[in-house]
Structure formats: C-alpha cells, structure tokens
Design an enzyme around this catalytic site. Structure first.
Site, PDB file in Angstrom:
ATOM      1  N   SER A  12       0.761  -1.330   0.060  1.00 14.37           N
ATOM      2  CA  SER A  12       0.061  -0.025  -0.070  1.00 14.37           C
ATOM      3  C   SER A  12       0.857   1.242   0.007  1.00 14.37           C
ATOM      4  CB  SER A  12      -1.027   0.038   1.205  1.00 14.37           C
ATOM      5  OG  SER A  12      -1.402   1.292   1.382  1.00 14.37           O
ATOM      6  N   HIS A  37      -1.641  -1.258  -4.156  1.00 19.56           N
ATOM      7  CA  HIS A  37      -3.103  -1.229  -3.411  1.00 19.56           C
ATOM      8  C   HIS A  37      -2.837   0.519  -3.220  1.00 19.56           C
ATOM      9  CE1 HIS A  37      -6.158  -1.952  -0.831  1.00 19.56           C
ATOM     10  NE2 HIS A  37      -5.497  -0.988   0.011  1.00 19.56           N
ATOM     11  N   ASP A  39      -4.690   3.533  -1.422  1.00 17.25           N
ATOM     12  CA  ASP A  39      -5.809   3.932  -0.427  1.00 17.25           C
ATOM     13  C   ASP A  39      -6.203   5.275  -0.655  1.00 17.25           C
ATOM     14  OD1 ASP A  39      -6.128   1.680   1.176  1.00 17.25           O
ATOM     15  OD2 ASP A  39      -3.810   1.944   1.434  1.00 17.25           O
ATOM     16  N   MET A  41      -8.888   8.255   0.674  1.00 19.94           N
ATOM     17  CA  MET A  41      -9.577   8.612   1.928  1.00 19.94           C
ATOM     18  C   MET A  41     -10.035   9.967   1.727  1.00 19.94           C
ATOM     19  SD  MET A  41      -7.097   7.223   4.833  1.00 19.94           S
ATOM     20  CE  MET A  41      -6.415   5.334   4.675  1.00 19.94           C
ATOM     21  N   HIS A  70      -8.631   1.201  -3.361  1.00 20.95           N
ATOM     22  CA  HIS A  70      -9.469   1.004  -2.281  1.00 20.95           C
ATOM     23  C   HIS A  70     -10.108   2.516  -1.899  1.00 20.95           C
ATOM     24  CE1 HIS A  70      -9.340  -0.371   2.121  1.00 20.95           C
ATOM     25  NE2 HIS A  70     -10.783  -0.127   1.718  1.00 20.95           N
ATOM     26  N   MET A  72     -12.078   4.533   0.327  1.00 21.34           N
ATOM     27  CA  MET A  72     -12.689   4.746   1.519  1.00 21.34           C
ATOM     28  C   MET A  72     -13.395   6.136   1.399  1.00 21.34           C
ATOM     29  SD  MET A  72      -9.372   3.075   3.644  1.00 21.34           S
ATOM     30  CE  MET A  72      -8.436   3.109   2.070  1.00 21.34           C
ATOM     31  N   MET A 141     -11.070  -6.079   5.996  1.00 20.50           N
ATOM     32  CA  MET A 141     -10.435  -5.148   6.784  1.00 20.50           C
ATOM     33  C   MET A 141     -10.088  -5.589   8.123  1.00 20.50           C
ATOM     34  SD  MET A 141      -9.842  -2.763   4.829  1.00 20.50           S
ATOM     35  CE  MET A 141      -9.096  -1.718   6.018  1.00 20.50           C
ATOM     36  N   ASP A 177      -6.573  -6.352   4.322  1.00 25.00           N
ATOM     37  CA  ASP A 177      -5.957  -5.130   4.351  1.00 25.00           C
ATOM     38  C   ASP A 177      -5.981  -4.780   5.852  1.00 25.00           C
ATOM     39  OD1 ASP A 177      -5.092  -2.815   3.897  1.00 25.00           O
ATOM     40  OD2 ASP A 177      -7.035  -2.056   2.764  1.00 25.00           O
TER      41      ASP A 177
HETATM   42  C1  DX5 Z   1      -6.022   1.250   6.008  1.00 24.77           C
HETATM   43  C2  DX5 Z   1      -5.682   1.051   4.537  1.00 24.77           C
HETATM   44  C3  DX5 Z   1      -4.557  -0.074   4.561  1.00 24.77           C
HETATM   45  C4  DX5 Z   1      -3.197   0.292   4.972  1.00 24.77           C
HETATM   46  C5  DX5 Z   1      -2.720  -0.649   5.593  1.00 24.77           C
HETATM   47  O1  DX5 Z   1      -7.078   2.238   6.145  1.00 24.77           O
HETATM   48  O2  DX5 Z   1      -6.624   0.506   3.939  1.00 24.77           O
HETATM   49  O3  DX5 Z   1      -4.350  -0.202   3.024  1.00 24.77           O
HETATM   50  O4  DX5 Z   1      -2.400   1.106   4.232  1.00 24.77           O
HETATM   51  O5  DX5 Z   1      -1.432  -0.500   6.295  1.00 24.77           O
HETATM   52  P1  DX5 Z   1      -0.692  -1.516   7.257  1.00 24.77           P
HETATM   53  O6  DX5 Z   1      -0.214  -2.575   6.436  1.00 24.77           O
HETATM   54  O7  DX5 Z   1       0.286  -0.692   7.885  1.00 24.77           O
HETATM   55  O8  DX5 Z   1      -1.542  -2.041   8.285  1.00 24.77           O
HETATM   56 ZN    ZN Z   2      -6.368  -0.233   1.871  1.00 26.37          ZN
END
Ligand code: DX5
Ligand code: ZN
Length: 227
Positions: A12, A37, A39, A41, A70, A72, A141, A177
């Site tokens: 990620s 990946h 993320d 947000m 992904h 969010m 998750m 994840d």
């Molecule tokens: C969290 C993200 C993850 C995050 C995981 O909300 O969706 O993808 O980057 O990070 P680690 O591997 O550090 O838990």
């Molecule tokens: Zn993620």
C-alpha cells in the site's frame, strides 16, 4: 484455466514517500510486489484524507502490475467513472459506504473495472452474501480503515474462512487489508485469502533514499506463508 488463488502481495502506497510515488512503486515492484494498493480517503467516511483520481492517473504509468484502488469515501457513486478512467484495474468500495452497493458495483463493472467490496471489522460476512455474483474481490479489513501501521485484529480471521466457504468456486479474490506482517500473514492465508495488502510492513518508513527495507518483508511475508 483455473482461477488464480496463488499468494499475491499488494504494497500500500499509503506508507510510501508521497513526494516520490513513481520511484517507490518501481522499487517495490522490482522487489516482488504483485499488485499496487492505492488507498483513497475522504476525511468523511474515514478520519484521514489522501488523494483522488488525478493522483491515480499520474501514478498509473509507473505501475507494471495491477492497480488496486481502495475507495474509503462516501458518497462514492459520483466518482466511479473518474477512478475507472484513471486506469484502476480493481475498484473496491465499502459495503458500509452507501445504501445502494448493488448499483455501485454494477457501475464499476459498467465502467470497465473489476469490482471489489470491502468489509469493516464490525461488519459480518453475511453482508456480502447477496452480492457474490457482482464482485471480483472481497476485501476483509483487519484494522479499522483510515491509517497505516495499526495492529491486526485477530477476530477477523474467522470471517475470512467463512467468506472462503461462501465463495465456493466463484472467481473471487479474498484480500486482507491491515496489520499484515510475516507473523499475521500465514493466519489469513490458511483461512483462504490470496491477496495480502501490506503498507508499513513493506515500506517501514523507508523510501528510495533509504531502500534497505524494500523487499525484505515482501519476501519474508511470502516465505512465512509457505512454511
Ligand atoms: C488502512 C488502509 C490500508 C493500510 C494498511 O485504512 O486501507 O491499506 O495502508 O497499512 P498497514 O499494512 O500498515 O496496516
Ligand atoms: Zn487499503
């Protein structure tokens, strides 16, 4: 050909150097990353803000493997076309993000991307039962979404096994994840997951300036799942 359930590691970029995404992506792919990946947000669905479709479009040419986006964010429907146009291979939305998940998943496939559905730790496996023929990926998750570097929630492992049996022969990936490390990866792999997202375990605060951590844990995670 049978569906590919081999182990895939998806670093990620949430834990990468935000000023150097291109080089960071090339570095982890050179070290064995199978997917990248991404993320997204919005500061509303989760208490953190990252970036949007323009950033995805900018990093796409640097990704030789698979761009796994992904989302969010909530609401999500108005942004599906923009993320698909950015070159996302997979677009994953949260089942908790809106009232019309079925329609959202149709829109993702309609825009030419593969559709993923993510479940927060507090959401049961049964929430995706009516959607199994609409998805290419289920993301479990194993932390509450919003931040990298959180502790893996062990109570989610049973949900992975439950989903694996619900899926049966359907061509659906199970992605994990949050909190994936060489210690936690074998637990979810044994329960039936095939795509493991790893942020801090791969980047560890490293960067192209300090490449030592790269690859160490991609290969360590893969090795831990074999033993
Ligand atoms: C969290 C993200 C993850 C995050 C995981 O909300 O969706 O993808 O980057 O990070 P680690 O591997 O550090 O838990
Ligand atoms: Zn993620």
């Amino acid at each position: 050909m049978s569906f590919d359930r081999s182990l895939k590691i998806a670093p990620s970029i949430l834990s990468a150097d935000f000023a150097n995404f291109g080089q960071e992506i090339q570095a982890v792919e050179a070290q064995g990353a199978d997917w990248i990946h991404v993320d997204v947000m919005d500061g509303h669905f989760v208490p953190n803000i990252t970036f949007g479709p323009d950033t995805c479009k900018a990093i796409r040419p640097h990704i030789k493997t698979v761009m796994d986006v992904h989302l969010m964010i909530s609401p999500v429907d108005a942004y599906i076309d923009a993320f698909a146009a950015s070159g996302a291979d997979y677009i994953t939305v949260h089942v908790e993000a809106g009232a019309h998940t079925h329609r959202t998943l149709q829109a993702i496939r309609g825009a030419g991307a593969k559709a993923g559905i993510a479940l927060n730790p507090g959401t049961p496996a049964s929430a995706v039962a009516p959607l199994l023929d609409m998805v290419d990926l289920i993301c479990v998750m194993t932390v509450n979404p919003g931040f990298g570097g959180q502790k893996f929630i062990h109570g989610c492992v049973e949900k992975v096994a439950e989903l694996r049996s619900m899926i049966g022969d359907r061509p659906i990936h199970i992605e994990i994840d949050g909190g994936v490390t060489p210690e936690t990866a074998p637990l979810v792999r044994a329960a039936g997951a095939d795509v493991l997202v790893a942020g801090s375990a791969v980047f560890k605060g490293g960067s192209v300036e300090n490449p030592t951590p790269y690859g160490t844990n991609i290969s360590a995670i893969k090795a831990a799942c074999k033993s």
